[in-house]
Scaffold this active site. Structure first.
Site, short mmCIF file in Angstrom:
data_model
loop_
_atom_site.label_atom_id
_atom_site.label_comp_id
_atom_site.label_asym_id
_atom_site.label_seq_id
_atom_site.Cartn_x
_atom_site.Cartn_y
_atom_site.Cartn_z
N HIS A 1 33.92 -0.96 41.43
CA HIS A 1 34.23 0.42 41.82
C HIS A 1 33.17 0.98 42.75
O HIS A 1 31.98 0.71 42.61
CB HIS A 1 34.51 1.32 40.62
CG HIS A 1 33.38 1.71 39.74
ND1 HIS A 1 32.59 2.81 39.99
CD2 HIS A 1 32.92 1.18 38.59
CE1 HIS A 1 31.69 2.93 39.00
NE2 HIS A 1 31.86 1.95 38.14
N ASP B 1 30.72 -4.48 37.51
CA ASP B 1 30.43 -3.07 37.24
C ASP B 1 29.13 -3.02 36.44
O ASP B 1 29.11 -3.37 35.26
CB ASP B 1 31.60 -2.45 36.45
CG ASP B 1 31.46 -0.94 36.23
OD1 ASP B 1 30.47 -0.36 36.68
OD2 ASP B 1 32.37 -0.38 35.59
N GLU C 1 37.19 5.24 39.65
CA GLU C 1 37.01 4.55 38.35
C GLU C 1 36.51 5.51 37.30
O GLU C 1 36.92 5.47 36.14
CB GLU C 1 36.02 3.38 38.51
CG GLU C 1 35.94 2.47 37.28
CD GLU C 1 34.89 2.86 36.24
OE1 GLU C 1 34.86 2.25 35.17
OE2 GLU C 1 34.09 3.81 36.50
N GLU C 2 35.58 6.37 37.73
CA GLU C 2 34.86 7.22 36.76
C GLU C 2 35.73 8.31 36.14
O GLU C 2 35.31 8.94 35.18
CB GLU C 2 33.62 7.84 37.43
CG GLU C 2 32.56 6.82 37.86
CD GLU C 2 31.81 6.20 36.69
OE1 GLU C 2 32.15 6.47 35.53
OE2 GLU C 2 30.86 5.43 36.97
N ASP D 1 25.26 1.88 38.48
CA ASP D 1 26.70 2.14 38.26
C ASP D 1 27.27 2.92 39.43
O ASP D 1 27.28 4.14 39.38
CB ASP D 1 26.87 2.90 36.93
CG ASP D 1 28.31 3.11 36.55
OD1 ASP D 1 29.18 2.41 37.10
OD2 ASP D 1 28.57 3.96 35.68
N HIS E 1 24.82 7.03 33.93
CA HIS E 1 25.50 8.32 34.20
C HIS E 1 24.52 9.50 34.26
O HIS E 1 24.89 10.64 33.97
CB HIS E 1 26.63 8.58 33.19
CG HIS E 1 27.85 7.75 33.47
ND1 HIS E 1 29.05 7.90 32.80
CD2 HIS E 1 28.07 6.76 34.36
CE1 HIS E 1 29.94 7.04 33.27
NE2 HIS E 1 29.37 6.33 34.21
N1 PHE Z 1 33.13 1.29 33.34
C1 PHE Z 1 31.98 1.96 32.79
C2 PHE Z 1 31.50 2.99 33.79
O1 PHE Z 1 31.65 2.84 34.97
C3 PHE Z 1 30.86 1.06 32.42
C4 PHE Z 1 31.23 -0.28 31.87
C5 PHE Z 1 31.01 -1.39 32.63
C6 PHE Z 1 31.80 -0.42 30.62
C7 PHE Z 1 31.34 -2.64 32.15
C8 PHE Z 1 32.12 -1.65 30.11
C9 PHE Z 1 31.89 -2.76 30.90
O2 PHE Z 1 30.93 3.98 33.42
ZN ZN Z 2 30.26 4.82 35.15
ZN ZN Z 3 30.91 1.64 36.33
#
Ligand code: PHE
Ligand code: ZN
Ligand code: ZN
Ligand code: CA
Ligand code: ZN
Length: 286
Positions: free
Chosen positions: A85, A160, A131-132, A97, A249
């Site tokens: 993402h 990710d 994605e978020e 992230d 985050h």
């Molecule tokens: N998708 C979540 C995010 O972007 C983090 C995540 C990554 C969770 C990989 C599980 C596995 O905040």
């Molecule tokens: Zn995230």
């Molecule tokens: Zn993420």
């Protein structure tokens, strides 16, 4: 597979940090920071000769965009995908992230393009929007494919969070159809000298939409705010009892929130899986 250059991957991470800095501190859906991130990745892909498509995605925060790049293969019925993402959380620049996964997938695509190799399977690189706010871009993409187009996708590999400062080396284990992807990622991680651990990520990233359609998926994750166990610190180094990523985050998810060794190893595993799947004759009926 050739080495994926850490220096180049770090260059993409720095570019995304600079984009956040110049655009109010984040790269979240619906913001100029997101648009400039997309422009950066698209520009690099096109400069390397890859064809790109921008898909409009409706969201609760207005229209956003997925970016998809492709290297055509000789077999029209095989497609392999790497994805990450491209948007970040609103709190900060979104570097672990997910500038980390974006940079790893981008540099893998650029390295393949530079190799001049002609793949058997079509190689498709996806940079997802929104994605978020609920895996919106990737879900929209998968739903918008015809069933024939979906059936051509032999594997989807997600990146990710792949540079956590107190890193773990997790391989997704939430897809029964994708155990071969899980196993291949694990073998490639061993080749990097690292024992990977399986984790049931419960569909919490952009592979989830593919998983729902029974497409084989897998992915890489270096850990979030959860603490590293003593056993994990023993096998991977780092600090037991501390978060894998203390800035998950948060505003401190900036370019100092990356472990270069973890970023390099995960990027090299993405390179390894891409080269492996580029030439593979998939017999599985996905
Ligand atoms: N998708 C979540 C995010 O972007 C983090 C995540 C990554 C969770 C990989 C599980 C596995 O905040
Ligand atoms: Zn995230
Ligand atoms: Zn993420
Ligand atoms: Ca490398
Ligand atoms: Zn390596």
């Amino acid at each position: 597979a050739p080495d994926i250059s850490l220096t180049e991957v770090q260059g993409h991470v720095s570019a995304l940090q600079q984009i956040a800095d110049a655009n109010g501190g984040n790269r979240a859906v619906g913001t100029p920071g997101y648009q400039r991130s997309l422009d950066y990745v698209k520009g690099r892909l096109e400069a390397a000769g890859l064809s790109t498509t921008v898909q409009q995605v409706p969201t609760s925060r207005g229209t956003t965009y997925n970016l998809v790049a492709e290297v055509p293969g000789s077999d029209p019925n095989g497609v392999v995908m790497l994805g990450s993402h491209l948007d970040g959380a609103t709190a900060g620049p979104g570097i672990n992230d997910n500038a980390s996964g974006t940079a790893g997938v981008l540099e893998t695509a650029l390295t393949y393009a530079a190799s001049g190799e002609k793949p058997r399977n079509t190689l498709r690189f996806a940079f997802w929007g929104a994605e978020e706010i609920g895996l919106v871009g990737s879900s929209y993409y998968v739903q918008s494919l015809t069933s024939t187009e979906r059936s051509r996708i032999k594997a989807y590999v997600n990146a990710d969070m792949i540079g956590s400062v107190n890193p773990g080396y997790f391989v997704y284990d939430d897809n029964p159809a994708g155990t071969f992807v899980r196993d291949d990622l694990t073998s490639l991680m061993s080749a990097e000298g690292v024992p990977a651990e399986y984790v049931d990520v419960q569909g919490r990233s952009d592979h989830a939409a593919f998983l729902r359609y029974g497409i084989p998926t897998g992915g890489l994750y270096s850990g979030g705010s959860e603490p590293k166990s003593a056993a994990q610190a023993n096998s991977w180094g780092g600090t037991a009892g501390a978060s894998f990523d203390p800035c998950y985050h948060r505003s401190c998810d900036d370019s100092s929130n990356i472990d270069p060794t973890a970023l390099d190893r995960h990027s090299d595993v993405l390179g390894g899986i891409l080269w492996k799947y580029a030439g593979q004759a998939f017999t599985t009926s996905a």
